[in-house]
Write a protein that holds these residues in place. Structure first.
Motif, PDB file in Angstrom:
ATOM      1  N   LEU A 146       6.755   3.985  26.270  1.00 15.32           N
ATOM      2  CA  LEU A 146       5.986   2.863  26.807  1.00 15.32           C
ATOM      3  C   LEU A 146       6.416   2.531  28.234  1.00 15.32           C
ATOM      4  CD1 LEU A 146       5.729   0.489  23.716  1.00 15.32           C
ATOM      5  CD2 LEU A 146       3.867   1.726  24.805  1.00 15.32           C
ATOM      6  N   ASN A 147       7.718   2.575  28.479  1.00 17.42           N
ATOM      7  CA  ASN A 147       8.215   2.303  29.832  1.00 17.42           C
ATOM      8  C   ASN A 147       7.728   3.356  30.828  1.00 17.42           C
ATOM      9  OD1 ASN A 147       9.570  -0.021  29.078  1.00 17.42           O
ATOM     10  ND2 ASN A 147      11.464   1.075  28.627  1.00 17.42           N
ATOM     11  N   GLU A 148       7.748   4.613  30.413  1.00 18.14           N
ATOM     12  CA  GLU A 148       7.257   5.684  31.280  1.00 18.14           C
ATOM     13  C   GLU A 148       5.764   5.508  31.559  1.00 18.14           C
ATOM     14  OE1 GLU A 148       8.248   9.517  29.703  1.00 18.14           O
ATOM     15  OE2 GLU A 148      10.380   9.037  29.586  1.00 18.14           O
ATOM     16  N   LEU A 149       5.017   5.064  30.550  1.00 21.96           N
ATOM     17  CA  LEU A 149       3.586   4.826  30.734  1.00 21.96           C
ATOM     18  C   LEU A 149       3.354   3.679  31.714  1.00 21.96           C
ATOM     19  CD1 LEU A 149       0.729   5.629  29.884  1.00 21.96           C
ATOM     20  CD2 LEU A 149       0.932   4.041  27.958  1.00 21.96           C
ATOM     21  N   GLU A 158       1.293  13.445  25.068  1.00 20.16           N
ATOM     22  CA  GLU A 158       2.500  13.368  24.239  1.00 20.16           C
ATOM     23  C   GLU A 158       2.637  12.012  23.548  1.00 20.16           C
ATOM     24  OE1 GLU A 158       5.594  14.021  27.061  1.00 20.16           O
ATOM     25  OE2 GLU A 158       5.050  16.110  27.403  1.00 20.16           O
ATOM     26  N   THR A 159       1.531  11.367  23.241  1.00 18.70           N
ATOM     27  CA  THR A 159       1.587  10.044  22.626  1.00 18.70           C
ATOM     28  C   THR A 159       2.347  10.109  21.304  1.00 18.70           C
ATOM     29  OG1 THR A 159      -0.560   9.514  23.590  1.00 18.70           O
ATOM     30  CG2 THR A 159       0.209   8.089  21.821  1.00 18.70           C
ATOM     31  N   PRO A 160       3.415   9.323  21.194  1.00 17.30           N
ATOM     32  CA  PRO A 160       4.196   9.342  19.953  1.00 17.30           C
ATOM     33  C   PRO A 160       3.549   8.471  18.867  1.00 17.30           C
ATOM     34  CG  PRO A 160       5.164   7.794  21.472  1.00 17.30           C
ATOM     35  CD  PRO A 160       4.010   8.446  22.195  1.00 17.30           C
ATOM     36  N   GLN A 161       4.039   8.630  17.660  1.00 16.42           N
ATOM     37  CA  GLN A 161       3.600   7.788  16.550  1.00 16.42           C
ATOM     38  C   GLN A 161       4.367   6.468  16.654  1.00 16.42           C
ATOM     39  OE1 GLN A 161       1.265   8.652  14.307  1.00 16.42           O
ATOM     40  NE2 GLN A 161       1.393   6.690  13.270  1.00 16.42           N
ATOM     41  N   LEU A 162       3.668   5.413  16.984  1.00 14.51           N
ATOM     42  CA  LEU A 162       4.304   4.109  17.136  1.00 14.51           C
ATOM     43  C   LEU A 162       4.275   3.371  15.802  1.00 14.51           C
ATOM     44  CD1 LEU A 162       2.646   3.125  20.521  1.00 14.51           C
ATOM     45  CD2 LEU A 162       4.918   4.072  20.186  1.00 14.51           C
ATOM     46  N   GLU A 163       5.360   2.673  15.486  1.00  8.40           N
ATOM     47  CA  GLU A 163       5.457   2.023  14.191  1.00  8.40           C
ATOM     48  C   GLU A 163       5.492   0.504  14.291  1.00  8.40           C
ATOM     49  OE1 GLU A 163       8.499   3.759  11.811  1.00  8.40           O
ATOM     50  OE2 GLU A 163       7.852   5.797  12.271  1.00  8.40           O
ATOM     51  N   LYS A 164       6.113  -0.029  15.316  1.00 10.15           N
ATOM     52  CA  LYS A 164       6.186  -1.482  15.466  1.00 10.15           C
ATOM     53  C   LYS A 164       4.854  -2.023  15.952  1.00 10.15           C
ATOM     54  CE  LYS A 164      11.060  -1.634  16.715  1.00 10.15           C
ATOM     55  NZ  LYS A 164      11.994  -2.016  17.787  1.00 10.15           N
ATOM     56  N   LYS A 165       4.468  -3.159  15.384  1.00 11.50           N
ATOM     57  CA  LYS A 165       3.199  -3.778  15.762  1.00 11.50           C
ATOM     58  C   LYS A 165       3.166  -4.114  17.250  1.00 11.50           C
ATOM     59  CE  LYS A 165       0.112  -7.595  14.739  1.00 11.50           C
ATOM     60  NZ  LYS A 165      -0.156  -8.787  13.968  1.00 11.50           N
ATOM     61  N   GLU A 166       4.267  -4.628  17.775  1.00 14.21           N
ATOM     62  CA  GLU A 166       4.305  -4.995  19.199  1.00 14.21           C
ATOM     63  C   GLU A 166       4.203  -3.771  20.103  1.00 14.21           C
ATOM     64  OE1 GLU A 166       9.083  -5.426  19.993  1.00 14.21           O
ATOM     65  OE2 GLU A 166       8.029  -7.082  19.017  1.00 14.21           O
ATOM     66  N   ILE A 207       2.548  -1.002  19.310  1.00 19.52           N
ATOM     67  CA  ILE A 207       1.153  -0.569  19.200  1.00 19.52           C
ATOM     68  C   ILE A 207       0.268  -1.440  20.089  1.00 19.52           C
ATOM     69  CG2 ILE A 207      -0.820  -0.377  17.634  1.00 19.52           C
ATOM     70  CD1 ILE A 207       1.261   0.323  15.419  1.00 19.52           C
ATOM     71  N   GLU A 208       0.494  -2.739  20.060  1.00 25.11           N
ATOM     72  CA  GLU A 208      -0.293  -3.652  20.897  1.00 25.11           C
ATOM     73  C   GLU A 208      -0.045  -3.379  22.381  1.00 25.11           C
ATOM     74  OE1 GLU A 208       0.799  -7.523  19.475  1.00 25.11           O
ATOM     75  OE2 GLU A 208      -0.556  -7.409  17.758  1.00 25.11           O
ATOM     76  N   SER A 209       1.209  -3.122  22.737  1.00 24.88           N
ATOM     77  CA  SER A 209       1.532  -2.785  24.129  1.00 24.88           C
ATOM     78  C   SER A 209       0.847  -1.494  24.547  1.00 24.88           C
ATOM     79  CB  SER A 209       3.047  -2.633  24.309  1.00 24.88           C
ATOM     80  OG  SER A 209       3.698  -3.861  24.109  1.00 24.88           O
ATOM     81  N   ALA A 210       0.864  -0.513  23.656  1.00 27.66           N
ATOM     82  CA  ALA A 210       0.230   0.767  23.963  1.00 27.66           C
ATOM     83  C   ALA A 210      -1.276   0.586  24.169  1.00 27.66           C
ATOM     84  CB  ALA A 210       0.495   1.770  22.844  1.00 27.66           C
ATOM     85  N   ILE A 211      -1.911  -0.221  23.347  1.00 28.15           N
ATOM     86  CA  ILE A 211      -3.351  -0.473  23.491  1.00 28.15           C
ATOM     87  C   ILE A 211      -3.629  -1.125  24.841  1.00 28.15           C
ATOM     88  CG2 ILE A 211      -5.279  -1.855  22.616  1.00 28.15           C
ATOM     89  CD1 ILE A 211      -4.123  -1.362  19.779  1.00 28.15           C
ATOM     90  N   TYR A 212      -2.835  -2.114  25.191  1.00 33.90           N
ATOM     91  CA  TYR A 212      -2.997  -2.789  26.481  1.00 33.90           C
ATOM     92  C   TYR A 212      -2.801  -1.806  27.635  1.00 33.90           C
ATOM     93  CZ  TYR A 212      -2.084  -5.829  30.427  1.00 33.90           C
ATOM     94  OH  TYR A 212      -2.127  -6.417  31.664  1.00 33.90           O
ATOM     95  N   LEU A 213      -1.793  -0.962  27.526  1.00 32.31           N
ATOM     96  CA  LEU A 213      -1.521   0.008  28.583  1.00 32.31           C
ATOM     97  C   LEU A 213      -2.611   1.072  28.663  1.00 32.31           C
ATOM     98  CD1 LEU A 213       2.336   0.360  28.138  1.00 32.31           C
ATOM     99  CD2 LEU A 213       1.128  -0.707  30.056  1.00 32.31           C
ATOM    100  N   PHE A 214      -3.168   1.475  27.515  1.00 30.67           N
ATOM    101  CA  PHE A 214      -4.286   2.423  27.543  1.00 30.67           C
ATOM    102  C   PHE A 214      -5.476   1.819  28.282  1.00 30.67           C
ATOM    103  CE2 PHE A 214      -2.737   4.532  23.378  1.00 30.67           C
ATOM    104  CZ  PHE A 214      -2.021   5.469  24.082  1.00 30.67           C
ATOM    105  N   LYS A 215      -5.742   0.543  28.041  1.00 28.07           N
ATOM    106  CA  LYS A 215      -6.843  -0.123  28.743  1.00 28.07           C
ATOM    107  C   LYS A 215      -6.561  -0.169  30.242  1.00 28.07           C
ATOM    108  CE  LYS A 215      -8.402  -2.976  24.889  1.00 28.07           C
ATOM    109  NZ  LYS A 215      -8.551  -4.337  24.345  1.00 28.07           N
ATOM    110  N   ALA A 216      -5.327  -0.466  30.608  1.00 29.07           N
ATOM    111  CA  ALA A 216      -4.955  -0.502  32.023  1.00 29.07           C
ATOM    112  C   ALA A 216      -5.091   0.889  32.654  1.00 29.07           C
ATOM    113  CB  ALA A 216      -3.536  -1.033  32.191  1.00 29.07           C
TER     114      ALA A 216
END
Length: 84
Positions: free
Chosen positions: A3-6, A24-32, A34-43
């Protein structure tokens, strides 16, 4: 770590790094996470759309400049041309 690299790739507008990280998207397990990843994908999508638009604008301007330069170009007459 991913997430930091993204985040860094988005901030730096590093398209190559974004592509690598998205492949290389990893399998994320924590809800926070996953939410961060979604926000970053939108960005990232917004960034890529902006860069695409800027590139299209630049290409149009370059085309206009080339057309202008070609329209002001004189047809040179070869002084050794005896057919005229």
């Amino acid at each position: 770590m991913w997430l930091n690299e993204l985040k860094v790739a988005i901030i730096q507008k590093d398209v190559a790094q974004l592509e690598k990280l998205l492949d290389e998207t990893p399998q994320l397990e924590k809800k926070e996470d996953i939410e961060s990843a979604i926000y970053l994908f939108k960005a990232a999508i917004e960034l890529l759309e902006t860069l695409k638009s800027e590139t299209a604008t630049s290409m149009k301007q370059i085309k206009k400049n080339i057309d202008f330069l070609n329209s002001t170009k004189r047809d040179s007459i070869n002084s050794l041309d005896i057919t005229s």
